[in-house]
Design a protein around this motif. Structure first.
Motif, short mmCIF file in Angstrom:
data_model
loop_
_atom_site.label_atom_id
_atom_site.label_comp_id
_atom_site.label_asym_id
_atom_site.label_seq_id
_atom_site.Cartn_x
_atom_site.Cartn_y
_atom_site.Cartn_z
N GLN A 258 -9.25 4.91 -5.39
CA GLN A 258 -9.77 6.23 -5.03
C GLN A 258 -11.05 5.98 -4.26
OE1 GLN A 258 -10.43 8.80 -8.35
NE2 GLN A 258 -11.35 10.38 -7.11
N SER A 259 -11.07 6.30 -2.98
CA SER A 259 -12.26 6.10 -2.17
C SER A 259 -12.86 7.45 -1.82
CB SER A 259 -11.92 5.35 -0.88
OG SER A 259 -11.52 4.04 -1.17
N TYR A 260 -14.14 7.59 -2.08
CA TYR A 260 -14.83 8.83 -1.73
C TYR A 260 -15.17 8.80 -0.26
CZ TYR A 260 -15.59 9.36 -6.71
OH TYR A 260 -15.41 9.49 -8.05
N ARG A 261 -14.81 9.85 0.45
CA ARG A 261 -15.20 9.94 1.85
C ARG A 261 -16.69 10.29 1.88
NH1 ARG A 261 -10.79 9.40 4.66
NH2 ARG A 261 -8.82 10.18 3.90
N ALA A 262 -17.38 9.68 2.82
CA ALA A 262 -18.82 9.89 2.89
C ALA A 262 -19.28 9.71 4.32
CB ALA A 262 -19.53 8.88 1.99
N GLY A 263 -20.53 10.12 4.56
CA GLY A 263 -21.08 9.94 5.89
C GLY A 263 -21.18 8.46 6.24
N GLY A 264 -20.75 8.09 7.44
CA GLY A 264 -20.85 6.70 7.89
C GLY A 264 -20.02 5.74 7.07
N SER A 265 -18.89 6.20 6.51
CA SER A 265 -18.12 5.33 5.61
C SER A 265 -17.15 4.44 6.37
CB SER A 265 -17.37 6.18 4.57
OG SER A 265 -16.43 7.01 5.21
N GLY A 266 -16.76 3.36 5.71
CA GLY A 266 -15.79 2.42 6.25
C GLY A 266 -15.89 1.12 5.48
N ASN A 267 -14.92 0.24 5.67
CA ASN A 267 -14.93 -1.06 5.00
C ASN A 267 -15.45 -2.12 5.95
OD1 ASN A 267 -13.71 0.18 2.86
ND2 ASN A 267 -11.68 -0.60 3.32
N ARG A 268 -16.13 -3.10 5.39
CA ARG A 268 -16.53 -4.28 6.15
C ARG A 268 -16.03 -5.48 5.38
NH1 ARG A 268 -22.34 -6.42 6.25
NH2 ARG A 268 -21.90 -8.52 6.92
N TYR A 269 -15.04 -6.18 5.96
CA TYR A 269 -14.48 -7.35 5.30
C TYR A 269 -15.30 -8.58 5.67
CZ TYR A 269 -10.56 -4.73 3.60
OH TYR A 269 -9.79 -3.82 2.92
N LEU A 270 -15.50 -9.44 4.67
CA LEU A 270 -16.33 -10.62 4.81
C LEU A 270 -15.49 -11.88 4.66
CD1 LEU A 270 -19.10 -9.08 2.55
CD2 LEU A 270 -19.11 -9.15 5.04
N LEU B 11 0.84 -1.20 0.00
CA LEU B 11 0.00 0.00 0.00
C LEU B 11 0.87 1.25 0.00
CD1 LEU B 11 -2.87 1.23 0.28
CD2 LEU B 11 -2.53 1.12 2.75
N LYS B 12 0.62 2.10 -0.98
CA LYS B 12 1.36 3.37 -1.07
C LYS B 12 0.35 4.52 -1.20
CE LYS B 12 5.08 5.68 -3.49
NZ LYS B 12 6.08 5.55 -4.54
N PRO B 13 0.04 5.21 -0.09
CA PRO B 13 -0.87 6.36 -0.20
C PRO B 13 -0.28 7.40 -1.15
CG PRO B 13 -0.60 5.71 2.09
CD PRO B 13 0.44 4.95 1.29
N LEU B 14 -1.11 7.96 -1.99
CA LEU B 14 -0.68 8.98 -2.94
C LEU B 14 -1.08 10.38 -2.49
CD1 LEU B 14 -1.47 7.09 -6.26
CD2 LEU B 14 0.71 7.22 -5.05
N VAL B 15 -1.96 10.44 -1.50
CA VAL B 15 -2.29 11.70 -0.83
C VAL B 15 -2.21 11.43 0.66
CG1 VAL B 15 -3.79 12.56 -2.68
CG2 VAL B 15 -4.79 11.25 -0.81
N GLU B 16 -1.93 12.45 1.43
CA GLU B 16 -1.84 12.28 2.87
C GLU B 16 -3.24 12.08 3.44
OE1 GLU B 16 -0.12 14.69 6.72
OE2 GLU B 16 0.66 15.17 4.73
N PRO B 17 -3.46 10.96 4.14
CA PRO B 17 -4.80 10.71 4.71
C PRO B 17 -5.28 11.89 5.55
CG PRO B 17 -3.42 8.77 4.94
CD PRO B 17 -2.52 9.89 4.45
N GLY B 18 -6.53 12.26 5.33
CA GLY B 18 -7.11 13.37 6.08
C GLY B 18 -6.87 14.74 5.49
N LYS B 19 -5.97 14.86 4.51
CA LYS B 19 -5.64 16.16 3.91
C LYS B 19 -6.44 16.41 2.63
CE LYS B 19 -2.02 17.47 6.48
NZ LYS B 19 -1.32 18.65 6.75
N SER B 20 -7.20 15.42 2.20
CA SER B 20 -7.98 15.54 0.97
C SER B 20 -9.34 14.90 1.19
CB SER B 20 -7.24 14.80 -0.17
OG SER B 20 -8.05 14.71 -1.31
#
Length: 129
Positions: A113-125, A30-39
């Motif tokens: 590219q993940s869009y930030r949204a209300g109540g967002s997060g991943n759920r792994y199955l 995993l290589k973030p291309l933008v700083e988390p929380g800054k975009s």
């Protein structure tokens, strides 16, 4: 990784994705291309070693949200629940709405590219066998 793939891997290989290793069979990087929380949009390059695959998972959001996969190098597969797997190669783009159960596998580099949204997060199955 093979030399040809490394030449194509325009974003370079990030560190091993140990934080999410429990949700993968094989190694991913995993290589973030933008700083988390800054975009408002999180953008990262995820590289799968040959044969690597992630668990079925859902990108949740109570409003807005979703994910875009862009295959930047190599090859792989993307599959949504109940649908046939689709082959991915350089330049292929997949738009994944929120609440859609999906997985990815193969040797590929793809930008996520993940869009930030209300109540967002991943759920792994469950694991993909």
């Amino acid at each position: 990784m093979n030399t040809e793939f490394e030449k194509q891997n325009i974003f370079g290989l990030g560190p091993e994705n140990t934080a999410f290793a429990q949700y993968f069979i094989g190694k991913s990087y995993l290589k973030p291309l933008v700083e988390p929380g800054k975009s408002p949009v999180f953008l990262a390059n995820v590289t799968f070693e040959p044969g690597c695959r992630n668990n079925w998972h859902i990108h949740r959001a109570s409003s807005g949200g979703g994910q875009i996969l862009i295959c930047a190098a190599g090859s792989g597969w993307y599959q949504e629940e109940g649908q046939p797997a689709q082959s991915l190669g350089p330049g292929d783009v997949v738009v994944i709405p929120p609440q859609r159960e999906a997985l990815a596998r193969g040797q590929s580099e793809h930008m996520v590219q993940s869009y930030r949204a209300g109540g967002s997060g991943n759920r792994y199955l469950q694991r993909m066998v």
